[in-house]
Motif scaffolding. Structure first.
Motif, PDB file in Angstrom:
ATOM      1  N   THR A  34       0.827  -1.209   0.000  1.00 27.70           N
ATOM      2  CA  THR A  34       0.000   0.000   0.000  1.00 27.70           C
ATOM      3  C   THR A  34       0.860   1.257   0.000  1.00 27.70           C
ATOM      4  O   THR A  34       0.578   2.206  -0.735  1.00 27.70           O
ATOM      5  CB  THR A  34      -0.932   0.009   1.231  1.00 27.70           C
ATOM      6  OG1 THR A  34      -1.732  -1.172   1.219  1.00 27.70           O
ATOM      7  CG2 THR A  34      -1.813   1.228   1.251  1.00 27.70           C
ATOM      8  N   CYS A  35       1.912   1.268   0.796  1.00 25.48           N
ATOM      9  CA  CYS A  35       2.806   2.432   0.832  1.00 25.48           C
ATOM     10  C   CYS A  35       3.491   2.651  -0.507  1.00 25.48           C
ATOM     11  O   CYS A  35       3.590   3.786  -0.994  1.00 25.48           O
ATOM     12  CB  CYS A  35       3.854   2.269   1.930  1.00 25.48           C
ATOM     13  SG  CYS A  35       3.191   2.444   3.588  1.00 25.48           S
TER      14      CYS A  35
ATOM     15  N   SER B  22       0.778   3.837  -3.172  1.00 30.06           N
ATOM     16  CA  SER B  22       0.329   5.210  -2.930  1.00 30.06           C
ATOM     17  C   SER B  22       1.443   6.211  -3.215  1.00 30.06           C
ATOM     18  O   SER B  22       1.190   7.299  -3.727  1.00 30.06           O
ATOM     19  CB  SER B  22      -0.190   5.364  -1.506  1.00 30.06           C
ATOM     20  OG  SER B  22       0.841   5.132  -0.574  1.00 30.06           O
TER      21      SER B  22
END
Length: 100
Positions: A91-92, A95
């Motif tokens: 996710t990091c 994003s």
């Protein structure tokens, strides 16, 4: 007195963004409404950059300090994050790429 006036303008625009968020049924954060309103005011010339420049620069200068509470929150939730390292890292990364 200059900083008080400039802060009142900036926070007034922010409050109008909060009001727009409350009355409009769109899934847009209140801060985005405020930023667009500020952009429109600056582009149309209704608000001059000089009217908010000193306070805006001050807020940019202290921005790292404003991230301390969020960092403390991450440190406090370390045990929960430790349980899901792969989804968190993915996710990091995604994003970060989307923002870049």
């Amino acid at each position: 007195m200059k900083y008080i006036k400039e802060s009142a303008i900036i926070f007034g625009i922010t409050m109008i963004g909060e009001f727009l968020n409350a009355i409009l049924p769109l899934p847009v954060p209140a801060g985005v409404y405020g930023l667009f309103l500020l952009l429109i005011l600056l582009c149309t010339g209704l608000l001059k950059l000089e009217d908010i420049e000193a306070t805006g620069n001050f807020l940019l200068d202290i921005m790292p300090i404003l991230f301390i509470p969020a960092s403390v929150g991450l440190i406090e939730s370390y045990d929960e994050m430790k349980a899901i390292p792969v989804p968190l890292i993915v996710t990091c990364l995604i994003s970060t790429l989307v923002v870049m």
